[in-house]
Every structure is written in structure tokens, then in C-alpha cells.
Design a protein around this motif. Structure first.
Motif, short mmCIF file in Angstrom:
data_model
loop_
_atom_site.label_atom_id
_atom_site.label_comp_id
_atom_site.label_asym_id
_atom_site.label_seq_id
_atom_site.Cartn_x
_atom_site.Cartn_y
_atom_site.Cartn_z
N HIS A 34 0.85 -1.18 0.00
CA HIS A 34 0.00 0.00 0.00
C HIS A 34 0.88 1.22 0.00
O HIS A 34 2.04 1.18 0.38
N GLY A 35 0.34 2.30 -0.46
CA GLY A 35 1.12 3.53 -0.52
C GLY A 35 0.49 4.54 -1.45
O GLY A 35 -0.73 4.59 -1.60
N ILE A 36 1.32 5.29 -2.11
CA ILE A 36 0.86 6.39 -2.95
C ILE A 36 0.30 5.83 -4.26
O ILE A 36 0.98 5.09 -4.96
N PRO A 37 -0.94 6.18 -4.60
CA PRO A 37 -1.54 5.67 -5.83
C PRO A 37 -0.80 6.16 -7.08
O PRO A 37 -0.27 7.27 -7.10
N LEU A 38 -0.79 5.33 -8.09
CA LEU A 38 -0.17 5.68 -9.36
C LEU A 38 -0.83 6.93 -9.93
O LEU A 38 -2.05 7.05 -9.94
N GLY A 39 -0.03 7.87 -10.37
CA GLY A 39 -0.55 9.10 -10.95
C GLY A 39 -0.84 10.20 -9.95
O GLY A 39 -1.36 11.25 -10.30
N VAL A 66 1.64 8.51 3.08
CA VAL A 66 3.07 8.76 2.80
C VAL A 66 3.93 7.93 3.76
O VAL A 66 4.92 7.32 3.35
N GLN A 67 3.52 7.86 5.02
CA GLN A 67 4.27 7.06 6.00
C GLN A 67 4.29 5.59 5.58
O GLN A 67 5.34 4.95 5.60
N TRP A 68 3.13 5.04 5.19
CA TRP A 68 3.07 3.65 4.74
C TRP A 68 3.97 3.43 3.52
O TRP A 68 4.66 2.42 3.41
N ALA A 69 3.93 4.38 2.60
CA ALA A 69 4.73 4.26 1.38
C ALA A 69 6.22 4.26 1.70
O ALA A 69 6.99 3.50 1.11
N LEU A 70 6.63 5.11 2.62
CA LEU A 70 8.05 5.16 2.99
C LEU A 70 8.48 3.87 3.70
O LEU A 70 9.56 3.35 3.44
N GLN A 71 7.63 3.37 4.56
CA GLN A 71 7.97 2.14 5.28
C GLN A 71 8.01 0.93 4.35
O GLN A 71 8.78 0.00 4.57
N GLY A 72 7.22 0.95 3.30
CA GLY A 72 7.16 -0.18 2.38
C GLY A 72 7.96 0.03 1.11
O GLY A 72 7.74 -0.64 0.11
#
Length: 197
Positions: free
Chosen positions: A171-176, A187-193
Motif C-alpha cells: 500500500h502507498g501512494i496511488p499511481l498518478g 506517505v508514511q506507509w509508502a516510505l515504510q514499504g
């Protein structure tokens, strides 16, 4: 004063039971159906057909007309089971054409506030499937809600001692998307993953 006929009131009452349908929408739908009798007939026949033909697969608990369902009866990778909350989630994953394993539908999530505990879900059946052998990985694909996360953590803790690979959908930042418009938690989830390139 003109009152609603009792049959119309009953129809409105039944339509209001649908998610997201209030009194006014139910009344609008009911009047639309009354204006187009062929739609009313088709809808009633369709509802009766669904009631008589659609059931849960005895293996994965997805909705199906055939038992076992086409996925369980087909030529899929049975070594991987993707655990989803409901059949709608299964259908969304299938539309991606990116997953080629089998599924297991929990038919809900752990939600103490709603009185739903692990015993109300299809977790025992999942454990039985894994216990029969041949499963290498379980992909936990519950939604990223509080209840979905709680269910994922519960499943991970339960499955870890079985010695199989347990993974979670990314999970994280959606495409586009522009990062500046994404909420801090995402953003936190995206950085961790994050992945190494």
C-alpha cells in the motif's frame, strides 16, 4: 391527504435496507420501477434467480453458481491463497489479471464494536485448508481499514507458527498521484514499504 399504497410502502422499506439508500432514494427508485413495469418484472425475476442459483463455494467461500467455483476447480496455483474480506474484493483482484493463485473469502473482518470476532469469520476453514498441505504462501488482502488491519495482524499471528510465507498487499501512494496531495498516513506507509531499485 394521499398516502402511499401499502405495497409501495413495503417496496420502499425493502429498498431502504440497501446500503446507501435512504427514504427519498428508495421512493425515487420505487416510482421509477412503477413507471417501467418491464424493469420491475426483470428485477424481480433477477432477484429470484440470484436467490436460487448463487451460493458460496464450499472451498473458498466466494459467491458462485457452481460448486466448487471456477477458480477452485480451475488450473490455478493452489500453493498460494489470497485471503480477502468478501467476494467483491476477490472480483477486484481478478480484474487486475495479476494474481494466479486461489482465494479464501473471510466473509467479513474482526470488528469488536460490531460484535464480530474471529469465530464469526471463515478462519477455521482457512486453517483447515492450510492443514491439508500444499500451501506455500498466504497473501493477506484485507482492506486498509482499522478492522482490516486488525484482521490482518490476527491472521499473521495465527499463521506464523505454521511455517508458511505470509505476505500483505502493498500500500502507498496511488499511481498518478502528486505526493503533495497525499495524506500523511499514506506517505508514511509508502516510505515504510519502499522497495530497492
Amino acid at each position: 391527504m394521499l398516502t402511499k399504497p401499502s405495497a409501495l410502502s413495503r417496496l420502499v422499506g425493502e429498498l431502504k435496507k440497501l446500503p446507501g439508500v435512504g427514504e427519498r432514494t428508495a421512493l425515487r427508485l420505487a416510482f421509477h420501477l412503477l413507471k417501467t413495469p418491464q424493469n420491475l418484472t426483470a428485477l424481480s425475476e433477477s432477484l429470484l434467480e440470484v436467490k436460487s442459483r448463487v451460493r458460496s463455494c464450499s472451498i473458498c467461500f466466494a459467491i458462485t453458481e457452481d460448486d466448487p467455483c471456477a477458480i477452485c476447480a480451475g488450473d490455478r496455483d493452489t500453493g498460494t491463497i489470497c485471503v480477502v474480506e468478501n467476494s467483491q474484493d476477490l472480483m477486484a483482484l481478478e480484474r487486475s489479471n495479476a494474481y494466479h493463485g486461489t482465494y479464501h473469502v473471510l466473509e467479513g473482518v474482526i470488528s469488536p464494536l460490531a460484535g464480530i470476532g474471529p469465530s464469526e469469520l471463515r478462519i477455521a476453514e482457512l486453517l483447515a485448508r492450510i492443514g491439508r498441505g500444499g500451501v506455500d504462501e498466504v497473501v493477506i488482502a484485507t482492506n486498509f481499514t482499522v478492522e482490516g488491519e486488525a484482521t490482518a495482524l490476527y491472521l499473521a499471528k495465527l499463521l506464523k507458527p505454521l511455517g508458511i510465507r505470509i505476505s500483505r498487499l502493498a500500500h502507498g501512494i496511488p499511481l498518478g498521484s502528486d505526493i503533495e496531495y497525499v495524506d500523511a498516513a499514506t506517505v508514511q506507509w509508502a516510505l515504510q514499504g519502499r522497495n530497492q531499485l
